[in-house]
Design a protein around this motif. Structure first.
Motif, PDB file in Angstrom:
ATOM      1  N   LEU A  29       0.813  -1.201   0.000  1.00  0.00           N
ATOM      2  CA  LEU A  29       0.000   0.000   0.000  1.00  0.00           C
ATOM      3  C   LEU A  29       0.852   1.258   0.000  1.00  0.00           C
ATOM      4  CD1 LEU A  29      -2.601  -0.963   2.776  1.00  0.00           C
ATOM      5  CD2 LEU A  29      -2.670  -1.507   0.335  1.00  0.00           C
ATOM      6  N   GLY A  30       0.259   2.334  -0.516  1.00  0.00           N
ATOM      7  CA  GLY A  30       0.907   3.641  -0.499  1.00  0.00           C
ATOM      8  C   GLY A  30       0.097   4.613  -1.333  1.00  0.00           C
ATOM      9  N   VAL A  88       2.858  -4.092   3.681  1.00  0.00           N
ATOM     10  CA  VAL A  88       4.029  -3.237   3.489  1.00  0.00           C
ATOM     11  C   VAL A  88       3.477  -1.907   2.999  1.00  0.00           C
ATOM     12  CG1 VAL A  88       6.134  -2.827   2.174  1.00  0.00           C
ATOM     13  CG2 VAL A  88       5.587  -5.150   2.972  1.00  0.00           C
ATOM     14  N   VAL A  89       3.721  -0.838   3.750  1.00  0.00           N
ATOM     15  CA  VAL A  89       3.171   0.475   3.432  1.00  0.00           C
ATOM     16  C   VAL A  89       4.327   1.444   3.211  1.00  0.00           C
ATOM     17  CG1 VAL A  89       1.622   2.325   4.175  1.00  0.00           C
ATOM     18  CG2 VAL A  89       1.195  -0.030   4.930  1.00  0.00           C
ATOM     19  N   GLU A  93       4.238  -4.854   8.748  1.00  0.00           N
ATOM     20  CA  GLU A  93       3.709  -5.550   9.913  1.00  0.00           C
ATOM     21  C   GLU A  93       2.376  -6.192   9.560  1.00  0.00           C
ATOM     22  OE1 GLU A  93       3.524  -2.369  12.696  1.00  0.00           O
ATOM     23  OE2 GLU A  93       2.020  -1.250  11.576  1.00  0.00           O
ATOM     24  N   SER A  94       1.770  -6.851  10.535  1.00  0.00           N
ATOM     25  CA  SER A  94       0.479  -7.475  10.287  1.00  0.00           C
ATOM     26  C   SER A  94      -0.584  -6.406  10.055  1.00  0.00           C
ATOM     27  CB  SER A  94       0.067  -8.349  11.471  1.00  0.00           C
ATOM     28  OG  SER A  94      -0.297  -7.550  12.582  1.00  0.00           O
ATOM     29  N   LEU A  95      -1.628  -6.785   9.330  1.00  0.00           N
ATOM     30  CA  LEU A  95      -2.719  -5.844   9.078  1.00  0.00           C
ATOM     31  C   LEU A  95      -3.333  -5.365  10.389  1.00  0.00           C
ATOM     32  CD1 LEU A  95      -5.401  -6.069   6.344  1.00  0.00           C
ATOM     33  CD2 LEU A  95      -6.118  -5.689   8.688  1.00  0.00           C
ATOM     34  N   PHE A 109      -4.674   4.004   7.425  1.00  0.00           N
ATOM     35  CA  PHE A 109      -3.855   4.329   6.259  1.00  0.00           C
ATOM     36  C   PHE A 109      -3.866   5.832   5.983  1.00  0.00           C
ATOM     37  CE2 PHE A 109      -3.620   5.160   1.681  1.00  0.00           C
ATOM     38  CZ  PHE A 109      -2.395   4.593   1.378  1.00  0.00           C
ATOM     39  N   MET A 110      -5.055   6.448   5.985  1.00  0.00           N
ATOM     40  CA  MET A 110      -5.155   7.873   5.709  1.00  0.00           C
ATOM     41  C   MET A 110      -4.397   8.693   6.739  1.00  0.00           C
ATOM     42  SD  MET A 110      -6.866   8.174   2.912  1.00  0.00           S
ATOM     43  CE  MET A 110      -7.402   9.885   2.913  1.00  0.00           C
TER      44      MET A 110
END
Length: 310
Positions: A33-34, A198-199, A209-211, A291-292
């Motif tokens: 993600l990113g 992975v972000v 890390e884990s979700l 995430f945001m």
């Protein structure tokens, strides 16, 4: 397993990826993600040897991918479902990939059947919908029965049935002990599918890390409170630094969402001031909310509330 070590990629004065390190382990679905422009596609291309790193290294099962002459037997990758010759049929496209990687021709029919394209095998790809091209691209990743699979936005164009099918496919592949690495902007799907994340942002690692651990890092957990002492409780919680927002109540008393204070602290304050609470529940941050919040400083292109660039 995919191992990325201090990976850097520069284009002139622009650094797309900077000192990036992470590991993608087998047996799990790992989401990548990113924000837009974070460097995800560049990283995937470096994993596959399509872009040469400026610095650092990346290996797939202990070796650079370029060192593997029959690549599809080791890594299946879908980077762009539309990047395919439209004049070929689906069967001819996969047959060419099979010949180049010394994969038996019978495997073409097997993967077409697995992705639901048997009836379209003799049709030209130029007439395919985006969803059908995604299915064809996934068929290509499965062709060599590889232990490592990479997908870049594999859900684009798929209908709900297709999304559900892909979700099950990823989980099955991981359960078979394969390494499954999925780049996507669909947070709800990542929340339903990924085990690890992975972000990255602006080419740098934000989290690996884990979700569950990543979502828990968000601070936007809210406390729902129902009380018949709404005015007094609102004043008390606001003075303590909480943000109190009224909600539509479908029962006795008033209902509020409180952020900035834990449920324990809300209960303590109500008890100390003898305010009766009829309901007190806590809801954690969603993956999208976390995430945001955690990538807010890494957004390259954003918009104001009214849609104007900022």
């Amino acid at each position: 397993m995919i191992e990325v070590n201090e990976l850097t990629k520069r284009y002139g004065a622009t650094t797309a990826v900077r000192n990036l390190s992470f590991t993608v382990r087998p047996g799990l679905v790992t989401g990548f993600l990113g924000p837009n422009g974070a460097g995800k596609s560049t990283t995937l291309r470096m994993i596959l040897g399509l872009n040469e790193p400026t610095g650092g290294s990346v290996t797939v099962d202990g070796r650079p991918f370029r060192d593997r002459p029959r690549g599809l037997r080791h890594v299946g990758a879908l980077l762009d479902a539309s990047d395919v010759h439209g004049g070929r049929t689906a069967a001819a496209h996969l047959a060419a990939l099979a010949r180049g990687n010394r994969i038996p021709r019978a495997r073409v029919d097997e993967v077409l059947r697995e992705v639901g394209l048997t009836a379209a095998a003799r049709r030209r790809i130029g007439g395919f919908s985006l969803g059908m091209k995604q299915r064809l691209g996934i068929a290509g990743t499965l062709l060599g029965d590889p232990p490592v699979l990479l997908f870049d936005e594999p859900l684009n164009g798929l209908d709900p049935e297709g999304v559900k099918w892909v979700r099950g496919l990823f989980r099955r592949l991981a359960a078979e002990g394969r390494t499954v690495f999925v780049s996507s902007h669909l947070m709800t799907e990542m929340e339903s599918t990924a085990d690890e994340l992975v972000v990255i942002g602006r080419g740098e690692l934000i989290a690996a890390e884990s979700l569950a651990d990543f979502a828990a890092r968000g601070t936007r957990a809210s406390v729902t409170v129902r009380t018949r002492a709404g005015v007094a409780l609102t004043e008390l919680l606001t003075a303590e630094g909480g943000d109190v927002r009224p909600l539509a109540a479908d029962g006795p008393g008033e209902l509020f969402a409180v952020t900035g204070l834990s449920s324990t602290r809300v209960a303590e304050l109500a008890f100390e001031h003898r305010l009766l609470l009829d309901e007190l529940t806590t809801s954690r941050s969603s993956l999208e909310e976390a995430f945001m919040e955690l990538t807010a400083d890494s957004v390259e292109y954003g918009a104001t509330e009214h849609g104007a660039p900022r």
